[in-house]
Write an enzyme that holds these catalytic residues in place. Structure first.
Site, PDB file in Angstrom:
ATOM      1  CG  ASP A 145      15.358  11.793  -6.416  1.00  0.00           C
ATOM      2  OD1 ASP A 145      16.637  11.673  -5.799  1.00  0.00           O
ATOM      3  OD2 ASP A 145      14.960  10.835  -6.978  1.00  0.00           O
TER       4      ASP A 145
ATOM      5  CG  ASP B 156       9.813   7.861  -3.809  1.00  0.00           C
ATOM      6  OD1 ASP B 156       9.980   7.591  -5.011  1.00  0.00           O
ATOM      7  OD2 ASP B 156      10.890   7.797  -3.036  1.00  0.00           O
TER       8      ASP B 156
ATOM      9  CB  CYS C 241     -13.336   3.348  -2.235  1.00  0.00           C
ATOM     10  SG  CYS C 241     -12.074   4.877  -2.389  1.00  0.00           S
TER      11      CYS C 241
ATOM     12  CB  CYS D 130     -11.791   8.146  -3.752  1.00  0.00           C
ATOM     13  SG  CYS D 130     -12.495   7.371  -5.017  1.00  0.00           S
TER      14      CYS D 130
ATOM     15  CB  CYS E 190     -15.560   4.952  -5.086  1.00  0.00           C
ATOM     16  SG  CYS E 190     -14.222   3.828  -5.633  1.00  0.00           S
TER      17      CYS E 190
ATOM     18  CG  HIS F 102      -9.942   3.853  -6.579  1.00  0.00           C
ATOM     19  ND1 HIS F 102     -10.895   3.604  -5.533  1.00  0.00           N
ATOM     20  CD2 HIS F 102      -9.149   2.979  -6.662  1.00  0.00           C
ATOM     21  CE1 HIS F 102     -10.632   2.488  -5.053  1.00  0.00           C
ATOM     22  NE2 HIS F 102      -9.680   1.839  -5.958  1.00  0.00           N
TER      23      HIS F 102
HETATM   24 ZN   LIG Z   1     -12.270   4.949  -4.669  1.00  0.00          ZN
END
Ligand SMILES: [Zn+2]
Length: 411
Positions: free
Chosen positions: A95, A307, A348, A350, A353, A379
């Protein structure tokens, strides 16, 4: 110029200006629409840069203002540029720092951010002087540039359109942005118009400085692309004029910046006015949005990248994304999760999770454990990455409207 960054549209949504595409940079290809992880200090908060690609992050945006103040662009350049310095080897933006310079002036003075509530009866300032409550000037603005005090140590700094390009050259991101003057939603029409015209003059100067240094091998990344920034506040004729002027200059892409108004409705109107005036073949970036529904709205108005600090900021407050919950998120501080053995989101993939229950995460959150920031952030990042992939597939398969309805997002 700007062969260093190129963009191609892959598929257009028949029902809206949304499109899928590919943004090619010197450090890799970004499939769009994409969300750009906010890495203000050259790091997404609580997550190490090296592993970002494993979570599906395609591109990050660091901040010129903060990196200029600390550790300084000379240090980053001496260490090989932002990619080598941080260990993140993927596409990166910086930026311009304009938003920080002015948000620490007018924004702080008015107590407002990008989308702000107007305080009834409060008049916008008459002059261009941004003053703190004590009357001490935080930003001195001239045609030449902006003079401001460091938030780190109070030292005096000057940003000019030319010096910001040089700083960004030394930082070495793939996509860089020129200095602009950001206005607050509390500035009136006349002030916003003058600021926009100055931003256009600064854009020309920034572009000239960029072209002069283009492909210079003494900088860490000679293959940078410069985007222009559209300003104009929440005023239709100003936004249209700014989109025309910036769109006509030789920029590699267009960013939509500045005050997006005082409400979501105004933000959407700003996009409705601006995007159709921008060159069809160039990538469009929206600077700084917050919510899941904003993200759908931006994509459906033809934005390619944006963003978004929400996944990290919300995570640090205990708020994690879950499709179908109110505003698509739950707060782990809530007592109802005290003995909840389920992961945040059973669908999920991730790390968080796969390994931890809501009950354990709630405990970490309440105990103020550092690991909570990382786990919750992982997450939320993964959630947004997967949602963007779903959105891209939906565009390619002509069913973006169906997906938006599934997420109960208003048109
Ligand atoms: Zn997750």
């Amino acid at each position: 110029m700007s062969a260093s960054v190129s963009f191609s549209v892959r598929h257009r949504d028949p029902g809206s200006p949304a499109r899928s595409g590919e943004l090619v940079t010197a450090h890799g290809v970004v499939r769009t629409p994409a969300f750009v992880g906010v890495a203000t200090q050259a790091s997404i908060k609580a997550v190490e840069p090296r592993g970002l690609a494993d979570h599906g992050i395609q591109i990050v945006i660091a901040n010129t203002y903060h990196l200029h103040l600390r550790p300084g662009e000379e240090t980053v350049a001496a260490l090989g540029g932002i990619h080598e310095f941080s260990g993140w080897s993927g596409p990166t933006m910086t930026d311009s720092g304009g938003f920080q310079v002015f948000s620490l002036g007018a924004g702080k003075e008015h107590g407002v951010g990008k989308i702000a509530s107007i305080f009834p009866g409060e008049a916008p300032p008459a002059s261009s002087g941004h003053r703190s409550r004590s009357g001490r000037s935080l930003v001195r603005l001239t045609e030449q540039g902006a003079e401001f005090r460091s938030i780190v140590d109070g030292s005096l700094h000057t940003f000019t359109p030319e010096s910001v390009i040089t700083i960004e050259r030394k930082l070495g991101a793939d996509i860089i942005l020129p200095l602009d003057e950001c206005t607050s939603p509390l500035h009136d029409y006349e002030y916003t118009k003058r600021a926009m015209e100055r931003t256009h003059r600064w854009a020309r100067r920034g572009l000239a400085a960029f072209q002069l240094l283009e492909q210079d091998p003494s900088f860490p990344n000679p293959h940078q692309g410069l985007y222009g920034i559209v300003q104009g506040g929440a005023y239709r004729d100003l936004r249209e004029e700014s989109a025309r002027v910036i769109g006509a200059m030789d920029f590699a892409g267009c960013a939509i910046g500045g005050s997006l108004g005082c409400s979501k409705e105004e933000m959407l109107r700003v996009l409705d006015w601006t995007v159709p005036m921008l060159p069809e073949e160039r990538p469009r970036h929206l600077l700084g949005i917050g919510e899941i529904e904003d993200l759908f709205a931006a994509v459906r108005r033809g934005i390619d990248t944006f963003d978004c600090a929400a996944p990290t900021r919300l995570a640090r407050n205990g708020s994690v994304f879950l499709k179908g919950a109110s505003r698509h998120r739950i707060n782990l501080r809530n007592a109802r999760f005290a003995r909840d053995e389920r992961p945040i989101d059973p669908t999920c993939d991730c790390f968080t999770c796969r390994h931890h229950s809501r009950a354990y995460l709630r405990h970490l959150c309440r105990a103020g454990e550092f690991s909570f920031y990382r786990l919750a952030t992982l997450h939320n990042l993964r959630f947004l990455v997967r949602l963007m992939a779903e959105i891209r597939t939906a565009i390619d398969e002509d069913r973006l409207g169906v997906l938006a309805a599934e997420w109960e997002v208003p048109a």
